[in-house]
Structures are given as structure tokens and as C-alpha cells.
Design a protein around this motif. Structure first.
Motif, PDB file in Angstrom:
ATOM      1  N   ASN A 156       1.521  -6.972   4.147  1.00 32.27           N
ATOM      2  CA  ASN A 156       1.081  -6.080   3.077  1.00 32.27           C
ATOM      3  C   ASN A 156       1.184  -6.834   1.745  1.00 32.27           C
ATOM      4  O   ASN A 156       2.284  -7.045   1.236  1.00 32.27           O
ATOM      5  N   GLU A 157       0.037  -7.238   1.203  1.00 35.21           N
ATOM      6  CA  GLU A 157       0.027  -8.027  -0.026  1.00 35.21           C
ATOM      7  C   GLU A 157       0.571  -7.230  -1.209  1.00 35.21           C
ATOM      8  O   GLU A 157       1.225  -7.785  -2.094  1.00 35.21           O
ATOM      9  N   LEU A 158       0.300  -5.923  -1.232  1.00 34.38           N
ATOM     10  CA  LEU A 158       0.724  -5.095  -2.357  1.00 34.38           C
ATOM     11  C   LEU A 158       2.240  -4.985  -2.438  1.00 34.38           C
ATOM     12  O   LEU A 158       2.843  -5.173  -3.501  1.00 34.38           O
ATOM     13  N   HIS A 159       2.857  -4.673  -1.289  1.00 34.72           N
ATOM     14  CA  HIS A 159       4.303  -4.482  -1.267  1.00 34.72           C
ATOM     15  C   HIS A 159       5.079  -5.735  -0.859  1.00 34.72           C
ATOM     16  O   HIS A 159       6.311  -5.725  -0.882  1.00 34.72           O
ATOM     17  N   ARG A 160       4.327  -6.782  -0.447  1.00 33.72           N
ATOM     18  CA  ARG A 160       4.956  -8.030  -0.015  1.00 33.72           C
ATOM     19  C   ARG A 160       5.897  -7.797   1.166  1.00 33.72           C
ATOM     20  O   ARG A 160       7.015  -8.304   1.225  1.00 33.72           O
ATOM     21  N   THR A 161       5.440  -7.016   2.124  1.00 38.76           N
ATOM     22  CA  THR A 161       6.235  -6.706   3.307  1.00 38.76           C
ATOM     23  C   THR A 161       5.436  -6.985   4.573  1.00 38.76           C
ATOM     24  O   THR A 161       4.199  -6.981   4.558  1.00 38.76           O
ATOM     25  N   GLU A 220       8.604  -1.834   9.001  1.00 37.40           N
ATOM     26  CA  GLU A 220       8.207  -2.603   7.820  1.00 37.40           C
ATOM     27  C   GLU A 220       9.446  -3.314   7.292  1.00 37.40           C
ATOM     28  O   GLU A 220      10.535  -2.732   7.242  1.00 37.40           O
TER      29      GLU A 220
END
Length: 239
Positions: A67-72, A111
């Protein structure tokens, strides 16, 4: 403290802290009913050293997305039990993770803030075996019913990645068929290979699985195979 925290996660219902951060999450008791992690898998996962743990996760994330947005890192499965195994391993490496249900589907997600680039190289035989175990748990297949004809397969769209996994198995004496495409017409980028029948038992004994459903099927196969072999000498003598 780390072992105690892991034990609380695995042997007790998931607590509300693990469920925070999503409005789509189901009640804790709903997850608890679905999640049963065999103690034998928990013990083996706890005994793995940090290098083997990282190697297993490196194989397991083939089933994940970043997940690029949350960096997860996100890994989804219908089997929440395997996600709990991953959660234990993330915790062993000091990284946070949380499990939730995705919408109304029978799909669960773990996650985590763990980064694949934090993983060490696969330098030892034990690390490579751990990698293959994680790879199998994410991308491998066995029959869902014990009475069906038994097979062990690995599948991936990344052919070089699959070839490397096959090579790791060959190096420890587990014989495999060729990497092939089952149907170019259906999907030209889909690849797989089978573990040869004569190496099924070696795969089960040396690679194993930490995926609860797959582990149960492999154990059944191993027990059945032993009973068959033990019965043969008596049958021959009687004849």
C-alpha cells in the motif's frame, strides 16, 4: 515480554487494539470463532530464529501487495489462521500488524509495517527451506480433500522467481518437474511446477507448512503413507 505478547495473540481472542483503524471490521468474537492456530505450528514458529523468520516472510509476501499510501504490506486470505501465523512472525521481528475482515466477503487481511527490504539474504540451507515453506504457504497447492489424488504444486506469474524456488528444492534433494505453463490460451503468464511423487514425503518432512489447512493435509498424507508402507511387508509375506 515478546513471547508473552505473541502467546496472548495466538491463544486468546483477538483484542480490540488489534482491530482498531477500520470501520469495516467485524466484532472480535466473530474472528475468534474463525481463528484456531494449532499449537504445533505456534511452537515451531516461535523456535525459528530471526533469519529463518525473515526468510519465511520473504517467501510468504508473494501473496501480498504494498500500500503506497500507508506504506504497509497487505496479505489477504480466506483462512485467518495463516494470517495469525504471519502476525506472530511480524511480532517476533518487532513489527506491528493488524487483522481485519475486508467488507462483507469471506476475505481476511493482515496489514503490517514490516518491509521486505529489511530481510537478509538467503545464505544458509535453513533459510532457503524457510523461504520455500513461506512460498508454499502463499503460492503452493495440495488437494483440499485427503481422498483425492495427492500432489504438491507451486504456482506464480513470475517465472524466474518460481525457477529459483524450484532450484532451492532441488538443492536439498527434493525432485521437481519442469516449470511449465498449463495453458497459454488461458493465461500465458501463469507458471507452475510439481514436486515429483517420489519426493512428496521428503518435502513434507523437510519443508512442512505453517498454513493450518495445508499442514493438516500434509500430516494426513504422511500418516497415510507410513501406514501403507508398513502394511506392505506383511502383505508380501502372507502371499
Amino acid at each position: 515480554m515478546l513471547v508473552r505478547s505473541a502467546l496472548q495473540i495466538i491463544l486468546r481472542p483477538l483484542d480490540n487494539k488489534m482491530m482498531a483503524g477500520s470501520s469495516d471490521l467485524q466484532p472480535t468474537r466473530d474472528i475468534a470463532r474463525r481463528a484456531v492456530l494449532p499449537q504445533r505450528i505456534y511452537i515451531e514458529a516461535q523456535k525459528a530464529n530471526s533469519q529463518e523468520t525473515r526468510a519465511y516472510l520473504l517467501g510468504a509476501i508473494r501473496d501480498g501487495t504494498f500500500n503506497e499510501l500507508h506504506r504497509t504490506l497487505r496479505i489477504s486470505q480466506s483462512d485467518i489462521g495463516w494470517l495469525q501465523v504471519l502476525q506472530l512472525l511480524f511480532l517476533k521481528l518487532g513489527k506491528r500488524s493488524w487483522i481485519y475482515r475486508e467488507g462483507n466477503r469471506n476475505v481476511w487481511v493482515v496489514e503490517t509495517t514490516w518491509r521486505a527490504e529489511e530481510s537478509a539474504g538467503l545464505e544458509t540451507c535453513r533459510e532457503r527451506v524457510a523461504f520455500v515453506r513461506g512460498y508454499f504457504d502463499a503460492e503452493g497447492g495440495v488437494p483440499r480433500r485427503p481422498e483425492d489424488r495427492f500432489y504438491i504444486q507451486m504456482t506464480q506469474k513470475d517465472r524466474p522467481d518460481l525457477e529459483q524456488t524450484r532450484q532451492f528444492l532441488q538443492e536439498i534433494g527434493i525432485h521437481c518437474g519442469k516449470v511449465h505453463n498449463p495453458s497459454v490460451r488461458v493465461d500465458p503468464e501463469y507458471w507452475r511446477f510439481y514436486v515429483r511423487a517420489r519426493s512428496h514425503e521428503d518435502f513434507i518432512r523437510h519443508v512442512w507448512s505453517w498454513h493450518p489447512r495445508k499442514r493438516s493435509l500434509l500430516e494426513t498424507r504422511l500418516e497415510t503413507g507410513i501406514k501403507v508402507r508398513e502394511a506392505r511387508p506383511g502383505d508380501m509375506a502372507a502371499g
